[in-house]
Write a protein that holds these residues in place. Structure first.
Motif, PDB file in Angstrom:
ATOM      1  N   GLN A 168      48.841  36.229  25.510  1.00 40.48           N
ATOM      2  CA  GLN A 168      48.757  35.384  26.710  1.00 40.48           C
ATOM      3  C   GLN A 168      47.886  36.035  27.782  1.00 40.48           C
ATOM      4  O   GLN A 168      47.127  35.348  28.482  1.00 40.48           O
ATOM      5  N   GLU A 169      47.995  37.363  27.908  1.00 42.33           N
ATOM      6  CA  GLU A 169      47.180  38.077  28.884  1.00 42.33           C
ATOM      7  C   GLU A 169      45.697  37.967  28.537  1.00 42.33           C
ATOM      8  O   GLU A 169      44.857  37.781  29.423  1.00 42.33           O
ATOM      9  N   GLU A 170      45.397  38.112  27.257  1.00 38.00           N
ATOM     10  CA  GLU A 170      44.002  37.982  26.833  1.00 38.00           C
ATOM     11  C   GLU A 170      43.477  36.575  27.108  1.00 38.00           C
ATOM     12  O   GLU A 170      42.327  36.388  27.520  1.00 38.00           O
ATOM     13  N   LEU A 171      44.346  35.576  26.879  1.00 41.42           N
ATOM     14  CA  LEU A 171      43.963  34.190  27.134  1.00 41.42           C
ATOM     15  C   LEU A 171      43.704  33.968  28.617  1.00 41.42           C
ATOM     16  O   LEU A 171      42.744  33.288  29.003  1.00 41.42           O
ATOM     17  N   ARG A 172      44.564  34.557  29.455  1.00 40.87           N
ATOM     18  CA  ARG A 172      44.377  34.410  30.909  1.00 40.87           C
ATOM     19  C   ARG A 172      43.057  35.032  31.358  1.00 40.87           C
ATOM     20  O   ARG A 172      42.390  34.532  32.262  1.00 40.87           O
ATOM     21  N   LYS A 173      42.715  36.168  30.738  1.00 41.31           N
ATOM     22  CA  LYS A 173      41.464  36.831  31.100  1.00 41.31           C
ATOM     23  C   LYS A 173      40.262  35.930  30.786  1.00 41.31           C
ATOM     24  O   LYS A 173      39.273  35.929  31.501  1.00 41.31           O
ATOM     25  N   ILE A 174      40.395  35.216  29.659  1.00 47.74           N
ATOM     26  CA  ILE A 174      39.314  34.301  29.276  1.00 47.74           C
ATOM     27  C   ILE A 174      39.268  33.105  30.217  1.00 47.74           C
ATOM     28  O   ILE A 174      38.207  32.657  30.642  1.00 47.74           O
ATOM     29  N   GLU A 175      40.479  32.583  30.547  1.00 46.88           N
ATOM     30  CA  GLU A 175      40.558  31.363  31.339  1.00 46.88           C
ATOM     31  C   GLU A 175      40.161  31.583  32.795  1.00 46.88           C
ATOM     32  O   GLU A 175      39.577  30.730  33.440  1.00 46.88           O
ATOM     33  N   LYS A 176      40.486  32.740  33.320  1.00 49.38           N
ATOM     34  CA  LYS A 176      40.203  32.957  34.739  1.00 49.38           C
ATOM     35  C   LYS A 176      40.052  34.441  35.048  1.00 49.38           C
ATOM     36  O   LYS A 176      40.585  35.296  34.366  1.00 49.38           O
ATOM     37  N   ILE A 177      39.325  34.714  36.069  1.00 51.53           N
ATOM     38  CA  ILE A 177      39.196  36.078  36.590  1.00 51.53           C
ATOM     39  C   ILE A 177      39.598  36.033  38.056  1.00 51.53           C
ATOM     40  O   ILE A 177      39.082  35.224  38.831  1.00 51.53           O
ATOM     41  N   CYS A 178      40.540  36.887  38.441  1.00 50.71           N
ATOM     42  CA  CYS A 178      40.993  36.887  39.834  1.00 50.71           C
ATOM     43  C   CYS A 178      39.836  37.278  40.754  1.00 50.71           C
ATOM     44  O   CYS A 178      39.064  38.191  40.437  1.00 50.71           O
ATOM     45  N   PRO A 179      39.724  36.619  41.895  1.00 49.37           N
ATOM     46  CA  PRO A 179      38.657  36.962  42.841  1.00 49.37           C
ATOM     47  C   PRO A 179      38.906  38.324  43.489  1.00 49.37           C
ATOM     48  O   PRO A 179      40.021  38.847  43.465  1.00 49.37           O
ATOM     49  N   ASP A 180      37.868  38.900  44.051  1.00 46.25           N
ATOM     50  CA  ASP A 180      38.020  40.173  44.764  1.00 46.25           C
ATOM     51  C   ASP A 180      38.894  39.983  46.000  1.00 46.25           C
ATOM     52  O   ASP A 180      38.913  38.913  46.610  1.00 46.25           O
ATOM     53  N   LEU A 181      39.590  41.019  46.348  1.00 45.38           N
ATOM     54  CA  LEU A 181      40.380  41.009  47.585  1.00 45.38           C
ATOM     55  C   LEU A 181      39.422  41.178  48.759  1.00 45.38           C
ATOM     56  O   LEU A 181      38.481  41.989  48.692  1.00 45.38           O
ATOM     57  N   ASN A 182      39.630  40.412  49.831  1.00 41.30           N
ATOM     58  CA  ASN A 182      38.709  40.528  50.958  1.00 41.30           C
ATOM     59  C   ASN A 182      38.857  41.878  51.655  1.00 41.30           C
ATOM     60  O   ASN A 182      39.871  42.566  51.529  1.00 41.30           O
ATOM     61  N   GLU A 183      37.835  42.274  52.392  1.00 43.49           N
ATOM     62  CA  GLU A 183      37.780  43.611  52.983  1.00 43.49           C
ATOM     63  C   GLU A 183      38.887  43.852  54.010  1.00 43.49           C
ATOM     64  O   GLU A 183      39.364  44.972  54.155  1.00 43.49           O
ATOM     65  N   ALA A 184      39.277  42.800  54.732  1.00 35.96           N
ATOM     66  CA  ALA A 184      40.345  42.968  55.728  1.00 35.96           C
ATOM     67  C   ALA A 184      41.658  43.353  55.049  1.00 35.96           C
ATOM     68  O   ALA A 184      42.379  44.248  55.515  1.00 35.96           O
ATOM     69  N   GLN A 185      41.970  42.674  53.922  1.00 42.56           N
ATOM     70  CA  GLN A 185      43.201  43.003  53.214  1.00 42.56           C
ATOM     71  C   GLN A 185      43.122  44.397  52.592  1.00 42.56           C
ATOM     72  O   GLN A 185      44.092  45.167  52.628  1.00 42.56           O
ATOM     73  N   LYS A 186      41.975  44.723  52.007  1.00 42.44           N
ATOM     74  CA  LYS A 186      41.802  46.066  51.463  1.00 42.44           C
ATOM     75  C   LYS A 186      41.991  47.119  52.548  1.00 42.44           C
ATOM     76  O   LYS A 186      42.638  48.148  52.337  1.00 42.44           O
ATOM     77  N   GLU A 332      47.195  42.439  58.372  1.00 43.11           N
ATOM     78  CA  GLU A 332      45.938  42.318  57.624  1.00 43.11           C
ATOM     79  C   GLU A 332      46.176  41.993  56.157  1.00 43.11           C
ATOM     80  O   GLU A 332      45.383  41.277  55.540  1.00 43.11           O
ATOM     81  N   ILE A 333      47.255  42.515  55.583  1.00 41.36           N
ATOM     82  CA  ILE A 333      47.509  42.212  54.159  1.00 41.36           C
ATOM     83  C   ILE A 333      48.205  40.856  53.999  1.00 41.36           C
ATOM     84  O   ILE A 333      48.486  40.430  52.883  1.00 41.36           O
ATOM     85  N   GLY A 334      48.509  40.205  55.143  1.00 38.21           N
ATOM     86  CA  GLY A 334      49.004  38.830  55.076  1.00 38.21           C
ATOM     87  C   GLY A 334      50.469  38.607  55.403  1.00 38.21           C
ATOM     88  O   GLY A 334      51.008  37.543  55.118  1.00 38.21           O
TER      89      GLY A 334
END
Length: 340
Positions: A168-186, A332-334
């Motif tokens: 399932q994890e491999e399938l999720r990697k194929i289906e989507k890639i999480c976006p980068d965290l914005n600089e303020a949150q980092k 900043e982290i929300g």
């Protein structure tokens, strides 16, 4: 059931090993299950020629203590071994009578101990004694064999679950890639790291992790970036952002705070412990956090809380003088920051 304590990482009596109770089985149990408590059902066995059935003598409850670490406190220095604990009556934090197999370096031993209402955790190293009674050893043998069966059953199931999860994890990697965290949150996570774990030997690892952190707020497994961060900290045993269910015991709060004080601030502070409260008290009881915060504030520290609108308490330990920075970083982290 509280933890097992020794004065040092050294056998108190004689090393023990037979065809059933041995280091190989001990390690097998620890390596093949994440379960920390087993309830053992009575076992029926056929007697002579199968004409009668009798019950094998086993303990009702088995707990797995996974510590294997040193622990320094106001009461002294202790070693908490990996241990398998056996008892019938869960009547006190340390039951009136319990037995355990402890691993120290590469040997195991069997010990017995009387607990009870007035027994404190730091007294345990002086109370446990060697077990030589063949009836007790036989009862432990019967019980640990049942634990082995349960572990083997759950282990085989887990192999199938892990395989499915990996797919399932491999399938999720194929289906989507999480976006980068914005600089303020980092930046918020970096500021919290610098303030809260400045003396921790793993601080660089945390900064490296944050630098490559993605946004998991819409992830179907983690649900939030904060959850993903806390899982990383838990997996790497870094007592930074401390997560406790509202039903957690007072000893869990004490343990996490002492770990954070030691690893992140190189401090040992005497804190309240479970014996100061009513039996079965949890961290949600009135004044518990205030009681723990008082000795921290005397040393210039305090607990801050991250408001996740859930039934968990998310705690960061920081200097009082850094509160406004921690509050800003939390925003900043929300999340909102609050105090008890």
């Amino acid at each position: 059931m509280a933890r097992i304590y020794y004065r040092e990482e050294k056998l108190s009596g004689q090393a023990f090993e037979n065809s059933i109770i041995n280091l190989q089985l001990f390690d097998f149990i620890f390596s093949n299950t994440n379960t920390n408590k087993f309830e053992i059902e009575p076992i029926s066995s056929n007697s002579f020629f199968g004409l009668k059935k009798s019950k094998k003598n086993t303990y009702k409850t088995v707990k797995i203590s996974r510590d294997g670490r040193n622990y320094n406190s106001a009461e002294g220095s202790f070693f908490l071994p990996q241990a398998i604990i056996f008892y019938d009556n869960d009547d006190y934090s340390f039951p009136s009578k319990f037995y355990f197999i402890a691993k120290l370096v590469d040997k195991i031993e069997i010990r017995k101990c009387n607990g009870g209402k007035n027994v404190k955790w730091f007294q345990i190293p002086d109370l446990h004694q060697e077990v030589t009674d063949p009836k007790i050893i036989s009862k432990i043998e019967n019980t640990i064999l049942e634990v082995k069966k349960l572990v083997e059953t759950t282990h085989n199931k887990q192999i199938g679950i892990d395989k499915e999860k990996k797919e399932q994890e491999e399938l999720r990697k194929i289906e989507k890639i999480c976006p980068d965290l914005n600089e303020a949150q980092k930046n918020g996570y970096k500021v919290l790291t610098e303030i809260c774990i400045n003396l921790n030997s793993k601080k660089k690892d945390v900064f490296g992790f944050i630098e490559n952190l993605k946004n998991y707020d819409k992830d179907s497994e983690y649900f939030s970036t904060l959850n993903y961060v806390m899982d990383f900290l838990d997996d790497n045993r870094i007592p930074f952002i401390l997560r406790l269910d509202w039903k957690a015991g007072i000893e869990d709060l004490e343990w996490l705070l002492k770990s954070s004080l030691k690893d992140n601030f190189n401090l040992t502070i005497e804190l309240p412990n479970k014996s100061d409260y009513k039996e079965n008290a949890s961290i949600a009881n009135d004044n518990v956090f205030e009681d723990f915060d008082k000795p921290l504030r005397e040393q210039g520290l305090q607990m801050g809380f991250i408001d996740t609108q859930s039934d968990e308490y998310i705690i960061v330990l920081h200097k009082i003088s850094e509160k406004e920075k921690v509050k800003k970083a939390t925003n900043e982290i929300g999340y909102n920051y609050y105090e008890k």
